[in-house]
Design an enzyme around this catalytic site. Structure first.
Site, PDB file in Angstrom:
ATOM      1  N   LYS A  15       0.835  -1.201   0.000  1.00 14.78           N
ATOM      2  CA  LYS A  15       0.000   0.000   0.000  1.00 14.78           C
ATOM      3  C   LYS A  15       0.881   1.267   0.000  1.00 14.78           C
ATOM      4  O   LYS A  15       2.099   1.183   0.249  1.00 14.78           O
ATOM      5  CB  LYS A  15      -0.912  -0.037   1.228  1.00 14.78           C
ATOM      6  CG  LYS A  15      -2.030  -1.101   1.156  1.00 14.78           C
ATOM      7  CD  LYS A  15      -2.709  -1.190   2.519  1.00 14.78           C
ATOM      8  CE  LYS A  15      -4.049  -1.873   2.488  1.00 14.78           C
ATOM      9  NZ  LYS A  15      -4.648  -1.955   3.857  1.00 14.78           N
ATOM     10  N   TYR A  55     -12.262  -2.705  -3.135  1.00 16.08           N
ATOM     11  CA  TYR A  55     -12.807  -2.903  -1.775  1.00 16.08           C
ATOM     12  C   TYR A  55     -14.342  -2.873  -1.829  1.00 16.08           C
ATOM     13  O   TYR A  55     -14.978  -2.120  -1.107  1.00 16.08           O
ATOM     14  CB  TYR A  55     -12.289  -1.812  -0.844  1.00 16.08           C
ATOM     15  CG  TYR A  55     -10.870  -2.032  -0.367  1.00 16.08           C
ATOM     16  CD1 TYR A  55     -10.536  -3.144   0.417  1.00 16.08           C
ATOM     17  CD2 TYR A  55      -9.854  -1.131  -0.671  1.00 16.08           C
ATOM     18  CE1 TYR A  55      -9.229  -3.349   0.878  1.00 16.08           C
ATOM     19  CE2 TYR A  55      -8.545  -1.331  -0.205  1.00 16.08           C
ATOM     20  CZ  TYR A  55      -8.257  -2.443   0.565  1.00 16.08           C
ATOM     21  OH  TYR A  55      -6.969  -2.647   1.030  1.00 16.08           O
ATOM     22  N   ARG A  94      -1.752 -14.494   4.023  1.00  7.59           N
ATOM     23  CA  ARG A  94      -2.396 -13.774   5.141  1.00  7.59           C
ATOM     24  C   ARG A  94      -1.604 -13.986   6.430  1.00  7.59           C
ATOM     25  O   ARG A  94      -1.461 -13.080   7.232  1.00  7.59           O
ATOM     26  CB  ARG A  94      -3.841 -14.265   5.332  1.00  7.59           C
ATOM     27  CG  ARG A  94      -4.781 -13.921   4.191  1.00  7.59           C
ATOM     28  CD  ARG A  94      -5.183 -12.481   4.147  1.00  7.59           C
ATOM     29  NE  ARG A  94      -6.027 -12.079   5.253  1.00  7.59           N
ATOM     30  CZ  ARG A  94      -6.740 -10.961   5.262  1.00  7.59           C
ATOM     31  NH1 ARG A  94      -6.715 -10.122   4.231  1.00  7.59           N
ATOM     32  NH2 ARG A  94      -7.479 -10.643   6.299  1.00  7.59           N
ATOM     33  N   THR A 100      -5.303  -7.581  10.462  1.00  9.74           N
ATOM     34  CA  THR A 100      -5.529  -6.217   9.968  1.00  9.74           C
ATOM     35  C   THR A 100      -5.013  -5.131  10.914  1.00  9.74           C
ATOM     36  O   THR A 100      -4.384  -4.169  10.479  1.00  9.74           O
ATOM     37  CB  THR A 100      -7.054  -5.999   9.756  1.00  9.74           C
ATOM     38  OG1 THR A 100      -7.577  -7.107   9.022  1.00  9.74           O
ATOM     39  CG2 THR A 100      -7.335  -4.701   9.046  1.00  9.74           C
ATOM     40  N   ASN A 131      -1.440  -0.213   7.385  1.00  6.49           N
ATOM     41  CA  ASN A 131      -0.901  -1.540   7.719  1.00  6.49           C
ATOM     42  C   ASN A 131      -0.078  -2.161   6.586  1.00  6.49           C
ATOM     43  O   ASN A 131       0.048  -3.363   6.488  1.00  6.49           O
ATOM     44  CB  ASN A 131      -2.018  -2.470   8.197  1.00  6.49           C
ATOM     45  CG  ASN A 131      -3.177  -2.522   7.216  1.00  6.49           C
ATOM     46  OD1 ASN A 131      -3.078  -1.996   6.110  1.00  6.49           O
ATOM     47  ND2 ASN A 131      -4.260  -3.159   7.609  1.00  6.49           N
ATOM     48  N   HIS A 134      -1.894  -5.172   1.517  1.00  7.91           N
ATOM     49  CA  HIS A 134      -3.195  -5.830   1.309  1.00  7.91           C
ATOM     50  C   HIS A 134      -2.915  -7.240   0.829  1.00  7.91           C
ATOM     51  O   HIS A 134      -1.980  -7.463   0.055  1.00  7.91           O
ATOM     52  CB  HIS A 134      -4.016  -5.098   0.241  1.00  7.91           C
ATOM     53  CG  HIS A 134      -5.155  -5.944  -0.265  1.00  7.91           C
ATOM     54  ND1 HIS A 134      -6.337  -6.067   0.423  1.00  7.91           N
ATOM     55  CD2 HIS A 134      -5.251  -6.780  -1.339  1.00  7.91           C
ATOM     56  CE1 HIS A 134      -7.121  -6.918  -0.225  1.00  7.91           C
ATOM     57  NE2 HIS A 134      -6.493  -7.366  -1.296  1.00  7.91           N
ATOM     58  N   GLU A 145      -9.843 -10.187  -7.484  1.00 10.53           N
ATOM     59  CA  GLU A 145      -8.838  -9.118  -7.343  1.00 10.53           C
ATOM     60  C   GLU A 145      -7.712  -9.242  -8.369  1.00 10.53           C
ATOM     61  O   GLU A 145      -7.243  -8.231  -8.900  1.00 10.53           O
ATOM     62  CB  GLU A 145      -8.260  -9.141  -5.925  1.00 10.53           C
ATOM     63  CG  GLU A 145      -9.279  -8.692  -4.879  1.00 10.53           C
ATOM     64  CD  GLU A 145      -8.749  -8.731  -3.455  1.00 10.53           C
ATOM     65  OE1 GLU A 145      -7.601  -9.179  -3.244  1.00 10.53           O
ATOM     66  OE2 GLU A 145      -9.480  -8.311  -2.549  1.00 10.53           O
TER      67      GLU A 145
END
Ligand code: UDP
Ligand code: MG
Length: 174
Positions: A15, A55, A94, A100, A131, A134, A145
């Protein structure tokens, strides 16, 4: 189950805070180290419309205030988008990113190692939780995505050493 069914793809974004903090290489190297194959990568600046399409469930899940904060965040500078391939890759990526909210992310995860703030700060200052990365949350999210961010001709399958050492593919003898 045939071997190819075990191999999944996922989308990762560094990000704008990750890009601006000089963490692109750090993020990439964490995935390289665990033997994940990068099959697509580019730097891209997106507008709010594109970010909102990405999103598309946040308004429903978190409300309009979070969506608006998130759109500001995602458009404040370029992002680096990549498609990664590997075994159970959505879940593995992840895990590498961490949860998150950075204050909940353990050391050793990207979010735990490079951030520490929480939702409370975010609400107080009116800015989305910064953070760094993504990562697609589910296989279905990944499927949408990947093709939101990449065209098919921007994805590049190839043979990596990990195909031999992680996926147990045969080494061809001369
Ligand atoms: N976010 C936020 N406040 C919230 C929830 C989410 O600022 O209360 C931001 C945060 O940057 C997060 C992104 O919105 O990474 C997307 O939220 P999601 O719940 O999908 O988390 P992720 O999949 O990124 O872990
Ligand atoms: Mg998400």
């Amino acid at each position: 189950m045939v071997e190819n069914e075990l191999i999944e793809k996922t989308l990762v974004l560094v990000k704008p805070d990750g890009v601006q903090r000089g963490l692109i290489g750090e993020v990439i190297s964490r995935f390289e180290k665990i033997g994940v194959k990068i099959i697509g990568m580019k730097m891209i600046s997106v507008d709010k419309k594109f970010a909102e399409e990405h999103y598309n469930d946040i308004k429903e899940r978190k409300g309009d205030k979070v969506l608006q904060m998130l759109l500001e965040y995602c458009t404040m500078g370029p992002v680096v988008a990549m498609v990664l391939e590997g075994v159970d890759i959505v879940e593995v990526v992840r895990k590498v990113c961490g949860p998150t909210e950075p204050n909940k992310a353990l050391p050793g995860t990207i979010r735990g190692d490079f951030a520490h703030a929480n939702y409370n700060l975010s609400d107080t200052v009116g800015q989305a939780v910064r953070n760094i990365v993504h990562a697609s949350g589910t296989k279905e999210e990944a499927e949408f995505e990947i093709y939101h961010w990449f065209n098919e001709n921007e994805l590049h399958p190839y043979t990596s050493v990990h195909d031999v050492h992680i996926l147990h593919k045969e080494v061809k003898k001369e």
